[in-house]
Design an enzyme around this catalytic site. Structure first.
Site, PDB file in Angstrom:
ATOM      1  N   ARG A 142      -2.632  -1.356  -8.233  1.00  0.00           N
ATOM      2  CA  ARG A 142      -4.683  -0.872  -7.635  1.00  0.00           C
ATOM      3  C   ARG A 142      -4.016   0.691  -7.737  1.00  0.00           C
ATOM      4  NH1 ARG A 142      -4.240  -1.227  -1.418  1.00  0.00           N
ATOM      5  NH2 ARG A 142      -5.227  -3.890  -1.611  1.00  0.00           N
ATOM      6  N   ASP A 178       0.948  -1.376  -0.030  1.00  0.00           N
ATOM      7  CA  ASP A 178      -0.327  -0.130   0.119  1.00  0.00           C
ATOM      8  C   ASP A 178       0.992   0.964  -0.079  1.00  0.00           C
ATOM      9  OD1 ASP A 178      -2.312  -1.004  -0.131  1.00  0.00           O
ATOM     10  OD2 ASP A 178      -2.293  -0.951   1.885  1.00  0.00           O
TER      11      ASP A 178
END
Length: 324
Positions: free
Chosen positions: A178, A129
């Protein structure tokens, strides 16, 4: 103003500790899949049965001690083991800061490498992330170094509010990616500030990656963006197995199920753990409409009281600083 408020709350360590002491009594259990692996995996299996994949986040904030970072690594390794043993349709999302990025870069890299190695043996994907801007380059460096060492089961995140987002999307075209709007408060020098600009850049990087990139995860609750992606994919003959929609656990459940039933690949971001507060506040900051969802799905009177007190404490703190 509201976005700044919730970002400020997410970074308040005192409130984070207080919220942790409450456990999930405040209603956050609607958007956090339990405090332990057993509870979380029960939620994952339920989603899998509905045709929805999962990406699992072991929540954690403010990690400045190696022993705490090591405990986080061991917890994530346990999640990898649970996914493998239960043959769940799931993968891992991790935050480098939780694994020691703010302590020592090499220490963090070895921690993540251990996770990537175990996950690779079990054929499980690991997504690094992205956090705030100061951690952007170190995280890309981690991704680059792990890729150079031969780990093909890793990917990362591009945040659309950064001016450099399209450049980074192009640089990592061969990696599962993502794409998100972004959830931190950043300087105008590095990030767009207006919603329209962020949305336009979000669409820009989505379209580019769908046309030129590897597998694309499109993380949004925005109906307009979702409808645009559907039309764009159809118009350009992009196969549905080349992308997926992602949403947060507990948000827009009906839409998640509907998209899966329509034949779109869908993945739910499943957070778990006791350290839920910072995640919770950033979701409110990320998109004002999330507040309405929270009110409908999460908050009871007790929760509203605590959030109100927290907001008041934050504002009083800001005012007191100005008065000095």
């Amino acid at each position: 103003m509201l976005r700044d408020l919730f970002i400020g709350l997410s970074e308040n360590q005192l409130l984070n500790r207080a919220a942790r002491n409450y456990g999930l009594q405040l209603g956050a259990q609607q958007v956090v899949a339990g405090t332990n692996i057993t509870e979380m995996m029960d939620s994952v299996k339920e989603l899998n049965q509905a045709g929805i994949a999962c990406t699992i986040d072991n929540l954690g904030e403010f990690v400045y001690d190696k022993s705490e970072a090591i405990r986080a690594k061991e917890q994530i390794l346990a999640v990898v083991k649970a996914i493998h043993e239960q043959q769940a349709d799931a993968h891992i999302s991790l935050k480098p800061s939780q694994l020691g990025l703010d302590i020592d870069y090499e220490f963090c890299r070895e921690q993540i490498k251990e996770i990537a190695e175990k996950a690779s043996r079990d054929d499980i994907f690991v997504n690094l992330d992205m956090e705030n801007y100061p951690r952007l380059e170190p995280t890309f460096r981690l991704v680059n170094e792990l890729s150079e060492e031969g780990y093909t089961n890793i990917g990362t995140v591009i945040q659309a509010y950064f001016h450099r987002a399209l450049k980074d999307t192009r640089a990592y075209r061969d990696m599962r990616m993502r794409l998100v709007k972004g959830a931190y408060k950043e300087s105008p020098a590095v990030a767009y500030q207006k919603k329209q600009e962020i949305d336009e850049n979000f669409i820009r990087i989505i379209e580019w990656h769908l046309l030129h990139g590897k597998f694309t995860s499109i993380a949004t609750h925005d109906d307009r963006i979702i409808d645009h992606v559907k039309r764009f994919a159809a118009e350009h003959d992009i196969e549905r197995d080349q992308f997926e929609f992602q949403m947060l656990y507990g948000f827009r459940k009906d839409l998640q199920l509907a998209l899966a039933k329509e034949g779109y690949r869908f993945c739910t971001y499943v957070p778990f753990g006791e350290d839920w507060y910072g995640y919770f506040m950033r979701r409110l900051a990320e998109r004002p409409q999330n507040m309405n969802l929270m009110v409908k799905q999460v908050f009871n009177k007790k929760t509203n009281t605590v959030i109100g007190l927290a907001a008041g404490a934050f504002l009083l703190g800001r005012l007191s600083k100005r008065g000095k």
